[in-house]
Scaffold this motif. Structure first.
Motif, PDB file in Angstrom:
ATOM      1  N   PHE A  59       0.879  -1.136  -0.051  1.00  0.00           N
ATOM      2  CA  PHE A  59       0.034  -0.031   0.023  1.00  0.00           C
ATOM      3  C   PHE A  59       0.704   1.406  -0.146  1.00  0.00           C
ATOM      4  N   MET A  62      -2.673   4.201   3.204  1.00  0.00           N
ATOM      5  CA  MET A  62      -3.715   3.445   4.084  1.00  0.00           C
ATOM      6  C   MET A  62      -4.486   4.248   4.867  1.00  0.00           C
ATOM      7  N   HIS A  84      -6.521  -0.547   6.500  1.00  0.00           N
ATOM      8  CA  HIS A  84      -7.413  -0.727   5.312  1.00  0.00           C
ATOM      9  C   HIS A  84      -6.504  -0.114   4.296  1.00  0.00           C
ATOM     10  N   GLY A  85      -6.349  -0.952   2.966  1.00  0.00           N
ATOM     11  CA  GLY A  85      -5.718  -0.557   2.150  1.00  0.00           C
ATOM     12  C   GLY A  85      -6.011  -1.202   0.748  1.00  0.00           C
ATOM     13  N   ILE A  86      -5.505  -0.702  -0.427  1.00  0.00           N
ATOM     14  CA  ILE A  86      -5.977  -1.358  -1.695  1.00  0.00           C
ATOM     15  C   ILE A  86      -4.546  -1.233  -2.765  1.00  0.00           C
ATOM     16  N   PHE A  90      -5.573  -3.871  -6.914  1.00  0.00           N
ATOM     17  CA  PHE A  90      -6.641  -3.389  -6.633  1.00  0.00           C
ATOM     18  C   PHE A  90      -7.332  -4.541  -5.493  1.00  0.00           C
ATOM     19  N   GLU A  91      -6.301  -5.232  -4.898  1.00  0.00           N
ATOM     20  CA  GLU A  91      -6.682  -6.163  -3.839  1.00  0.00           C
ATOM     21  C   GLU A  91      -7.069  -5.405  -2.606  1.00  0.00           C
ATOM     22  N   ARG A  92      -8.195  -5.462  -1.967  1.00  0.00           N
ATOM     23  CA  ARG A  92      -8.533  -4.778  -0.935  1.00  0.00           C
ATOM     24  C   ARG A  92      -8.132  -5.693   0.318  1.00  0.00           C
ATOM     25  N   LEU A  93      -7.596  -5.027   1.503  1.00  0.00           N
ATOM     26  CA  LEU A  93      -7.176  -5.832   2.539  1.00  0.00           C
ATOM     27  C   LEU A  93      -7.467  -4.964   3.743  1.00  0.00           C
ATOM     28  N   SER A  94      -7.752  -5.643   4.905  1.00  0.00           N
ATOM     29  CA  SER A  94      -8.051  -5.004   6.094  1.00  0.00           C
ATOM     30  C   SER A  94      -7.182  -5.748   7.105  1.00  0.00           C
TER      31      SER A  94
END
Length: 168
Positions: A59, A62, A84-86, A90-94
Motif C-alpha cells: 500500500f 492506508m 485498510h488498504g488497496i 486492486f486487492e482490498r485488505l483490512s
C-alpha cells in the motif's frame, strides 16, 4: 477454538476439553497453556508480523479505523487499530494491527503517543496515512491533531449515538 470463542489459554487444561479431544482424537498429544503462551503468542506472532509487514508494503497509502471502548463490568478498556488498504492490483485488505488493553487515562496526549507507537512499530509513516476514522470524542479529535494525522469521524458511530438517544 480459543481465538474464536475468546477463551483463556488454560481452557485446554480443563477436564471437559480433555474428555472431548480424547473422544474425537484419542492419539492427540495434549499441550498445556504454556504451549500457547510461549509458542503461539511469541514465535507465531513474529512470523505473522513479518507477513503483515509484507502486506502493508503493498500500500502506498492506508486508512485506519480505531476505537477505545470500555467494559464497565470488568473495568477494562481496549484500544484498537485496523489498517485498510488497496494494493496496485486492486486487492482490498483490512488487517487488525493492534488491540491492547488501555489502562492509562484517555487523554488526547496519551492517545496520540499510543498511535505514534503503534504506527512506528509497523514502519508506517504519517505520510502513508490517508485517513484515520475515529469516534466523535474530543480526546480522539485532539489526539489526531497532536499525532498530525488526517482524520474523519465515523458516520456509523454517529448514527448509533442518534439511534440510542432516540430509543431512550
Amino acid at each position: 477454538m480459543i481465538a474464536l470463542q475468546n477463551l483463556p489459554f488454560n481452557f485446554v487444561e480443563g477436564l471437559g476439553f480433555r474428555r472431548l479431544i480424547q473422544e474425537i482424537a484419542p492419539r492427540y498429544n495434549f499441550r498445556g497453556r504454556n504451549f500457547f503462551t510461549e509458542f503461539v503468542c511469541k514465535e507465531l506472532y513474529g512470523k505473522i508480523a513479518i507477513k503483515v509487514k509484507e502486506f502493508i508494503k503493498k500500500f502506498d497509502h492506508m486508512s485506519f479505523t480505531s476505537d477505545i471502548w470500555s467494559d464497565p463490568s470488568s473495568n477494562a478498556s481496549l484500544l484498537s487499530l485496523t489498517c485498510h488498504g488497496i494494493a496496485s492490483d486492486f486487492e482490498r485488505l483490512s488487517i487488525i494491527l493492534k488491540c491492547e488493553t488501555f489502562d492509562d487515562r484517555h487523554t488526547s496526549d496519551i492517545i496520540a503517543e499510543k498511535f505514534d507507537t503503534m504506527l512506528s512499530k509497523w514502519n508506517i509513516s504519517n505520510d502513508q496515512v490517508h485517513c484515520m476514522i475515529r469516534d466523535e470524542g474530543s480526546n480522539m479529535k485532539r489526539a489526531m491533531r497532536l499525532a498530525k494525522l488526517q482524520d474523519l469521524y465515523c458516520a456509523v458511530h454517529k448514527m448509533q449515538l442518534a439511534i440510542r438517544s432516540s430509543l431512550n
